[in-house]
Design a protein around this motif. Structure first.
Motif, mmCIF file in Angstrom:
data_model
loop_
_atom_site.group_PDB
_atom_site.id
_atom_site.type_symbol
_atom_site.label_atom_id
_atom_site.label_comp_id
_atom_site.label_asym_id
_atom_site.label_seq_id
_atom_site.Cartn_x
_atom_site.Cartn_y
_atom_site.Cartn_z
ATOM 1 N N GLY A 376 39.076 104.491 36.831
ATOM 2 C CA GLY A 376 39.430 103.382 36.139
ATOM 3 C C GLY A 376 38.272 102.756 35.338
ATOM 4 N N PRO A 377 38.459 101.654 34.552
ATOM 5 C CA PRO A 377 37.434 101.231 33.559
ATOM 6 C C PRO A 377 36.306 100.848 34.113
ATOM 7 C CG PRO A 377 39.228 99.575 33.808
ATOM 8 C CD PRO A 377 39.573 100.802 34.677
ATOM 9 N N ALA A 378 34.998 101.224 33.719
ATOM 10 C CA ALA A 378 34.031 100.629 34.269
ATOM 11 C C ALA A 378 33.635 99.176 34.251
ATOM 12 C CB ALA A 378 32.630 101.304 33.418
ATOM 13 N N THR A 379 33.492 98.700 35.097
ATOM 14 C CA THR A 379 33.322 97.085 35.426
ATOM 15 C C THR A 379 31.908 96.883 36.252
ATOM 16 O OG1 THR A 379 34.567 97.060 37.487
ATOM 17 C CG2 THR A 379 35.606 96.587 35.428
ATOM 18 N N ALA A 380 31.415 95.792 35.987
ATOM 19 C CA ALA A 380 30.136 95.294 36.779
ATOM 20 C C ALA A 380 30.182 95.182 38.146
ATOM 21 C CB ALA A 380 29.709 93.853 36.260
ATOM 22 N N LEU A 381 29.299 95.873 38.841
ATOM 23 C CA LEU A 381 29.378 96.092 40.300
ATOM 24 C C LEU A 381 28.321 95.098 41.016
ATOM 25 C CD1 LEU A 381 30.531 97.154 43.148
ATOM 26 C CD2 LEU A 381 29.206 99.199 42.623
ATOM 27 N N ASP A 382 28.713 94.232 41.862
ATOM 28 C CA ASP A 382 27.704 93.428 42.522
ATOM 29 C C ASP A 382 27.774 93.822 44.128
ATOM 30 O OD1 ASP A 382 26.071 91.371 43.571
ATOM 31 O OD2 ASP A 382 26.878 89.890 42.313
ATOM 32 N N LEU A 383 26.883 94.844 44.513
ATOM 33 C CA LEU A 383 27.081 95.060 45.645
ATOM 34 C C LEU A 383 26.745 94.014 46.923
ATOM 35 C CD1 LEU A 383 25.736 98.763 45.853
ATOM 36 C CD2 LEU A 383 28.183 98.119 46.376
ATOM 37 N N PRO A 384 25.434 93.127 46.559
ATOM 38 C CA PRO A 384 25.208 92.065 47.544
ATOM 39 C C PRO A 384 26.488 91.384 47.969
ATOM 40 C CG PRO A 384 23.291 92.662 46.379
ATOM 41 C CD PRO A 384 24.526 93.496 45.480
ATOM 42 N N ASP A 385 26.808 90.794 46.651
ATOM 43 C CA ASP A 385 27.944 89.868 46.934
ATOM 44 C C ASP A 385 29.556 90.497 47.471
ATOM 45 O OD1 ASP A 385 29.558 87.360 45.967
ATOM 46 O OD2 ASP A 385 30.790 88.742 44.881
ATOM 47 N N LEU A 386 29.528 91.653 47.208
ATOM 48 C CA LEU A 386 30.706 92.500 47.877
ATOM 49 C C LEU A 386 30.419 92.712 49.302
ATOM 50 C CD1 LEU A 386 33.582 93.684 47.661
ATOM 51 C CD2 LEU A 386 32.287 95.799 47.284
ATOM 52 N N ALA A 387 29.192 92.900 49.717
ATOM 53 C CA ALA A 387 28.828 93.031 51.263
ATOM 54 C C ALA A 387 28.966 91.818 51.752
ATOM 55 C CB ALA A 387 27.496 93.586 51.145
ATOM 56 N N ARG A 388 28.771 90.542 51.150
ATOM 57 C CA ARG A 388 28.795 89.198 51.789
ATOM 58 C C ARG A 388 30.362 88.958 51.939
ATOM 59 N NH1 ARG A 388 24.313 87.960 48.636
ATOM 60 N NH2 ARG A 388 25.516 87.251 46.910
ATOM 61 N N ARG A 389 31.478 89.204 51.034
ATOM 62 C CA ARG A 389 32.797 89.026 51.156
ATOM 63 C C ARG A 389 33.354 89.820 52.157
ATOM 64 N NH1 ARG A 389 34.764 85.733 46.893
ATOM 65 N NH2 ARG A 389 33.205 85.445 45.343
ATOM 66 N N LEU A 390 32.754 91.297 52.442
ATOM 67 C CA LEU A 390 33.473 92.174 53.503
ATOM 68 C C LEU A 390 32.999 91.726 54.718
ATOM 69 C CD1 LEU A 390 33.061 95.537 51.391
ATOM 70 C CD2 LEU A 390 35.205 93.990 51.853
ATOM 71 N N ALA A 391 31.743 90.830 54.907
ATOM 72 C CA ALA A 391 31.114 90.494 56.144
ATOM 73 C C ALA A 391 32.011 89.404 56.824
ATOM 74 C CB ALA A 391 29.809 90.117 55.981
ATOM 75 N N ARG A 392 32.737 88.698 56.276
ATOM 76 C CA ARG A 392 33.499 87.732 56.561
ATOM 77 C C ARG A 392 34.412 87.835 57.358
ATOM 78 N NH1 ARG A 392 32.961 84.599 50.838
ATOM 79 N NH2 ARG A 392 30.753 84.264 50.410
ATOM 80 N N PRO A 393 35.088 86.931 58.225
ATOM 81 C CA PRO A 393 36.352 87.074 58.819
ATOM 82 C C PRO A 393 37.608 86.944 57.968
ATOM 83 C CG PRO A 393 34.837 85.591 60.240
ATOM 84 C CD PRO A 393 34.179 86.098 58.832
ATOM 85 N N VAL A 394 38.783 87.528 58.203
ATOM 86 C CA VAL A 394 39.743 87.351 57.217
ATOM 87 C C VAL A 394 40.911 86.785 58.176
ATOM 88 C CG1 VAL A 394 39.323 89.651 56.136
ATOM 89 C CG2 VAL A 394 40.910 89.691 58.166
ATOM 90 N N PRO A 395 41.712 86.257 57.422
ATOM 91 C CA PRO A 395 42.883 85.555 58.489
ATOM 92 C C PRO A 395 43.390 86.385 59.265
ATOM 93 C CG PRO A 395 43.225 84.950 55.859
ATOM 94 C CD PRO A 395 42.015 86.024 56.227
ATOM 95 N N ALA A 396 44.114 85.723 60.351
ATOM 96 C CA ALA A 396 44.571 86.639 61.323
ATOM 97 C C ALA A 396 45.982 87.075 60.763
ATOM 98 C CB ALA A 396 45.067 85.890 62.583
ATOM 99 N N PRO A 397 46.410 88.331 60.854
ATOM 100 C CA PRO A 397 47.929 88.754 60.554
ATOM 101 C C PRO A 397 48.864 87.911 61.310
ATOM 102 C CG PRO A 397 46.817 90.255 61.903
ATOM 103 C CD PRO A 397 45.793 89.309 61.707
ATOM 104 N N ALA A 398 49.887 87.562 60.670
ATOM 105 C CA ALA A 398 51.110 86.808 61.258
ATOM 106 C C ALA A 398 51.835 87.635 62.228
ATOM 107 C CB ALA A 398 52.048 86.295 60.015
ATOM 108 N N ARG A 399 52.242 87.035 63.356
ATOM 109 C CA ARG A 399 52.855 87.866 64.613
ATOM 110 C C ARG A 399 54.260 88.033 64.068
ATOM 111 N NH1 ARG A 399 52.076 88.195 69.804
ATOM 112 N NH2 ARG A 399 50.269 86.708 69.572
#
Length: 414
Positions: A376-399
């Motif tokens: 894909g096209p080259a876009t700005a990559l902010d690894l520290p910001d991505l790591a912080r977002r991925l470290a957060r819990p995500v909403p529980a999936p609907a039953r």
């Protein structure tokens, strides 16, 4: 300084001094057989070979203008066998010199003043060494060098760095502090030639610099310079704080190349927040507490019957993966980041589904794949910001609700 050595070999007590009986040489030892640069160590190996018995001795050293110098250890005396089979006395001294600037220099003779037994008569004899020619080279490379203000000029045979923290920085929270101690050792230097304390600064932490200690350790192969740097570090925000690596350039005097040593990257905080309750000791409960807990469990069971099951836990990356992503982000290593993230993308569909539904995370994952795989096209990559977002819990999936209609023929329902 005069020293009484009284080295008398059998058969030499009554010999007379002849040509070549007393010799003194000075041999410079160049690193890589190349002319040294300014402030690079050169070893001078001073050796005397004497057929006569030595009663007293004194080494008179030249001024060594344009050089700094230090003697490495004590003088040594030993017996040596000459090519003609005779036994003689050997004297050895090693001096490390450090040129101040480029140029062609002549080292004046060293003088060994000996008191010898010449045919039964005490005699004082001066034994000079031949002068030594030594050239100090100019630095011609476009970067670095002895005269450059940045980076610090660090010529050495070997550079090692040790990094220690107390307590572990990943366990530190707001209001707490940890002490970092970095020790830098350079072989072939004196302590005054080591760089000043590195700058350790990043968003979200407070640093308090401690004292710097320096020492020079003398060894037979040359001096070893050691500097110890110290900081007290305190987080100011309740987030995982990546601390970048600190690079220290140095000149390898053996291979004659520029190299780099590194104070490793670390992270502040984010270490054991989900296990600190497990780490507390278990205390026995009183009977009243047990009874109250039983009643509470009975009431909770009734609530489950009336109102359904409690909220499901929110999926989250395990602690080891969160730490690995933070370290790769701090190092700016997109390939390592993607390698550690791949098992989570493939093995935890709930997390992968939630991340792709989040526009910010989806854009960051696309930029990551673009940087690693060129997709894909080259876009700005902010690894520290991505790591912080991925470290957060995500909403529980609907039953999902069960579809009983498909099983009606099997369980007898219509």
């Amino acid at each position: 300084m005069l020293a009484a050595v009284f080295l008398i070999l059998p058969g030499l007590a009554r010999a007379e001094i002849g040509p070549g009986d007393l010799t003194l040489t000075v041999t410079p030892e160049r690193n890589g057989n190349a002319d040294p640069f300014s402030r690079e160590m050169v070893l001078l190996r001073i050796r005397g070979v004497y057929r006569q018995p030595i009663l007293l001795e004194e080494v008179i050293q030249p001024s060594l203008a344009n050089f700094s110098w230090t003697q490495l250890g004590r003088d040594t005396w030993s017996k040596t066998r000459l090519p003609d089979g005779q036994v003689a006395i050997a004297f050895d001294r090693v001096v490390a010199i450090f040129p101040h600037h480029p140029g062609d220099f002549t080292l004046d003779p060293f003088l060994h003043r000996l008191t010898v037994n010449d045919g039964g008569i005490r005699k004082v004899v001066d034994v000079p060494s031949p002068p030594v020619q030594l050239s100090v080279a100019n630095w011609t490379k476009p970067v670095g060098g002895p005269d450059a203000k940045e980076p610090w000029w660090l010529p050495a045979r070997e550079v090692t760095i040790t990094d220690s923290w107390s307590p572990d920085p990943e366990t530190v929270k707001i209001g707490e502090s940890t002490r970092r101690i970095v020790t830098l050792e350079a072989h072939g230097m004196v302590a005054e030639g080591l760089p000043p304390r590195p700058v350790m600064r990043t968003r979200g932490i407070l640093t308090f610099a401690g004292p710097v200690t320096r020492e020079t350790i003398i060894t037979p192969t040359g001096p070893i310079a050691r500097a110890t740097y110290q900081w007290d570090v305190r987080p100011a925000i309740a987030e995982v704080i990546p601390l970048d690596a600190i690079v220290i350039p140095w000149f390898d005097t053996v291979s004659r190349t520029l190299r780099e040593a590194e104070i490793p990257a670390r992270q502040i905080g984010g270490g054991l927040p989900d296990r600190e309750e497990d780490a507390k000791p278990v205390t026995p409960a009183s009977p009243l507490v047990v009874m109250a807990a039983a009643l509470a469990a009975f009431g909770f069971g009734l609530a489950l019957i009336g109102f359904g099951a409690p909220t499901r836990p929110r999926p989250r990356l395990d602690r080891a993966t969160r730490r690995a992503l933070a370290q790769a982000a701090a190092a700016g290593d997109a390939a390592a980041f993607r390698t550690r993230l791949t098992p989570a993308l493939q093995g935890t569909p709930d997390l992968a589904r939630a991340w792709r539904a989040d526009p910010a995370i989806a854009a960051g994952l696309g930029a990551l794949d673009g940087a690693v795989y060129g997709r894909g096209p080259a876009t700005a990559l902010d690894l520290p910001d991505l790591a912080r977002r991925l470290a957060r819990p995500v909403p529980a999936p609907a039953r999902r609700r069960a579809n009983h209609g498909r099983l009606a023929d099997l369980d007898g329902r219509s």
